[in-house]
Design a protein around this motif. Sequence first.
Motif, PDB file in Angstrom:
ATOM      1  N   LYS A  87      34.239  41.220  45.798  1.00  0.00           N
ATOM      2  CA  LYS A  87      35.240  42.279  45.740  1.00  0.00           C
ATOM      3  C   LYS A  87      35.266  42.972  44.385  1.00  0.00           C
ATOM      4  O   LYS A  87      35.445  44.167  44.306  1.00  0.00           O
ATOM      5  CB  LYS A  87      36.633  41.734  46.064  1.00  0.00           C
ATOM      6  CG  LYS A  87      36.753  41.134  47.460  1.00  0.00           C
ATOM      7  CD  LYS A  87      36.378  42.093  48.554  1.00  0.00           C
ATOM      8  CE  LYS A  87      37.433  43.109  48.820  1.00  0.00           C
ATOM      9  NZ  LYS A  87      37.129  44.024  49.923  1.00  0.00           N
ATOM     10  N   ARG A  88      35.099  42.204  43.298  1.00  0.00           N
ATOM     11  CA  ARG A  88      35.103  42.797  41.954  1.00  0.00           C
ATOM     12  C   ARG A  88      34.580  41.782  40.949  1.00  0.00           C
ATOM     13  O   ARG A  88      34.817  40.588  41.079  1.00  0.00           O
ATOM     14  CB  ARG A  88      36.520  43.219  41.579  1.00  0.00           C
ATOM     15  CG  ARG A  88      36.558  43.951  40.255  1.00  0.00           C
ATOM     16  CD  ARG A  88      37.803  44.724  40.030  1.00  0.00           C
ATOM     17  NE  ARG A  88      37.725  45.310  38.699  1.00  0.00           N
ATOM     18  CZ  ARG A  88      38.765  45.756  38.043  1.00  0.00           C
ATOM     19  NH1 ARG A  88      39.953  45.717  38.578  1.00  0.00           N
ATOM     20  NH2 ARG A  88      38.619  46.267  36.838  1.00  0.00           N
ATOM     21  N   MET A 130      41.615  46.093  44.734  1.00  0.00           N
ATOM     22  CA  MET A 130      41.096  45.392  43.561  1.00  0.00           C
ATOM     23  C   MET A 130      41.197  46.274  42.311  1.00  0.00           C
ATOM     24  O   MET A 130      40.524  46.042  41.316  1.00  0.00           O
ATOM     25  CB  MET A 130      39.644  44.926  43.748  1.00  0.00           C
ATOM     26  CG  MET A 130      39.494  43.784  44.702  1.00  0.00           C
ATOM     27  SD  MET A 130      40.162  42.269  43.995  1.00  0.00           S
ATOM     28  CE  MET A 130      40.448  41.333  45.486  1.00  0.00           C
TER      29      MET A 130
END
Length: 178
Positions: A87-88, A130
Amino acid sequence: MKKSWTETYTRWSPKGSYLVTFHAKGVALWGGEHFKQIQRFAHPGVQLINFSPSERYLVTFRPMQEQGTSEDVQSIIIWEVFTGTKKRGFHADMSQADDRQWPIFKWSHDGTYFVRNSKGVLSVCETLSMGLLDKKSILVDGGSEFVWSTLADMLAFWVSEQNKIPARVTILAIPSKK
């Protein structure tokens, strides 16, 4: 039957839904009715992990690689557990005291938000995007420890006495920042 489950050690998720095994190439999650491998996360050299309260997200940390490498090193990665999607990614500056504390992120009670303290700045991120809440961090000059409420999206943080201004505790509602 596997001869060796892990190359280093294991950790349970907060609710006991998953057993995490550590390997040179990353970590693996085991669980389910038949206790089989559910997911793998490729992040070489992972040494620490942390889950969101709902176990929807997994945070992995590896120390910085040796200097001289040209690759963009992300020491911290947040993964979505169900899909295995990255996601990040984040960098960690191990010369900063805030980046040497684990867990580096603290999660809201339901995992909707997570926050990172770095040099007196609280960076509150929403898990759906995010991204940084309102695209701005919160300056907490002289700020020290911060904690989430266990029942609501509220942050409490302590600011030490400075220049004859008394110490104080602030409670901040998220996302309104009131």
